[in-house]
Write a protein that holds these residues in place. Structure first.
Motif, short mmCIF file in Angstrom:
data_model
loop_
_atom_site.label_atom_id
_atom_site.label_comp_id
_atom_site.label_asym_id
_atom_site.label_seq_id
_atom_site.Cartn_x
_atom_site.Cartn_y
_atom_site.Cartn_z
N LYS A 120 20.92 40.45 30.00
CA LYS A 120 22.32 40.03 30.14
C LYS A 120 22.66 39.92 31.62
N LEU A 121 23.64 39.08 31.94
CA LEU A 121 24.19 39.05 33.29
C LEU A 121 25.45 39.88 33.27
N PHE A 122 25.48 40.89 34.11
CA PHE A 122 26.65 41.76 34.24
C PHE A 122 27.41 41.38 35.51
N PRO A 123 28.73 41.43 35.48
CA PRO A 123 29.56 41.81 34.37
C PRO A 123 29.59 40.73 33.29
N GLU A 124 29.84 41.16 32.05
CA GLU A 124 29.93 40.22 30.94
C GLU A 124 31.01 39.19 31.24
N GLY A 125 30.70 37.93 30.99
CA GLY A 125 31.65 36.85 31.25
C GLY A 125 31.42 36.15 32.58
N LEU A 126 30.63 36.77 33.46
CA LEU A 126 30.38 36.15 34.76
C LEU A 126 29.59 34.85 34.61
N LYS A 127 28.63 34.81 33.70
CA LYS A 127 27.84 33.59 33.52
C LYS A 127 28.74 32.42 33.18
N ASP A 128 29.64 32.59 32.22
CA ASP A 128 30.56 31.50 31.86
C ASP A 128 31.40 31.07 33.04
N ARG A 129 31.88 32.02 33.81
CA ARG A 129 32.70 31.70 34.99
C ARG A 129 31.89 30.90 36.01
N LEU A 130 30.64 31.28 36.21
CA LEU A 130 29.79 30.57 37.17
C LEU A 130 29.43 29.18 36.67
N LEU A 131 29.17 29.04 35.38
CA LEU A 131 28.85 27.72 34.84
C LEU A 131 30.02 26.76 34.96
N GLN A 132 31.24 27.28 34.91
CA GLN A 132 32.42 26.44 35.11
C GLN A 132 32.43 25.84 36.50
N GLY A 133 32.03 26.63 37.50
CA GLY A 133 32.01 26.17 38.88
C GLY A 133 30.64 25.68 39.31
N ARG A 134 29.63 25.85 38.48
CA ARG A 134 28.22 25.49 38.70
C ARG A 134 27.72 25.75 40.11
N ALA A 135 27.17 26.93 40.28
CA ALA A 135 26.50 27.36 41.50
C ALA A 135 27.46 27.59 42.66
N SER A 136 28.73 27.67 42.37
CA SER A 136 29.69 28.03 43.41
C SER A 136 30.94 28.57 42.73
N LEU A 137 31.54 29.52 43.38
CA LEU A 137 32.76 30.10 42.82
C LEU A 137 33.92 29.13 42.84
N THR A 138 33.95 28.25 43.82
CA THR A 138 35.09 27.37 43.98
C THR A 138 34.79 25.95 43.53
N GLY A 139 33.64 25.74 42.91
CA GLY A 139 33.30 24.42 42.36
C GLY A 139 32.78 23.56 43.41
#
Length: 161
Positions: free
Chosen positions: A142-161
């Motif tokens: 798993k990637l911790f914290p839970e939910g971080l993977k989805d958040r990263l995929l939204q921005g794809r390889a960057s926090l700010t997109g």
């Protein structure tokens, strides 16, 4: 991976505030391995640590990477904030995370696929670069914290997109 890198730990019984750094290499995230008490790989987590009283999140992250990896990182983007309520070995943990994209000095760690380092308490740890696609699968870590993977995929390889 052997138990040599595993150690027993429990979440603190108070809310913790931590800074984490996301370092990317060819769309793979650097993350430390997290084990359960039996030594089984439970998941991975970006590097970083607790923000000390009177310390900014940025300074905490700079300190953590210097202490653990012996390097001076650069913070690339403004942070995202993440609340994390979790269970580990039957105990509840609660933390607020300040998460930054970070860059390493040029050619740092070259083509190393794994980095071994020690926590401030002397615990031996290991980190490696993981593709997001190989995390959070039914039979994978798993990637911790839970939910971080989805958040990263939204921005794809960057926090700010």
């Amino acid at each position: 991976m052997t138990r040599d890198f595993a150690h027993s730990w429990r979440p603190h019984n108070s809310i913790r505030v931590k800074a984490l750094g996301l370092h990317w290499r060819e769309n793979r995230l650097l993350a430390a391995r997290v084990f359960d008490d039996s030594g089984k790989l439970k998941g991975v987590r970006p590097l970083g640590g607790t923000i000390e009283f009177g310390e900014t999140a940025q300074n905490a992250l700079l300190r953590e990477f210097h202490e653990e990896l012996g390097i001076t990182i650069s913070i690339a983007n403004p942070p995202i904030f993440f609340e994390n309520l979790y269970e580990h070995e039957g105990q509840t943990g609660h933390e607020y995370l300040v998460i930054f994209d970070v860059t390493f000095p040029k050619d740092c760690f070259g083509k190393q696929e794994e980095i071994t380092f020690s926590e401030d308490n002397g615990t031996l740890c290991s980190a490696a670069w993981f593709s997001l696609e190989e995390l959070d699968l039914q039979d994978g870590p798993k990637l911790f914290p839970e939910g971080l993977k989805d958040r990263l995929l939204q921005g794809r390889a960057s926090l700010t997109g």
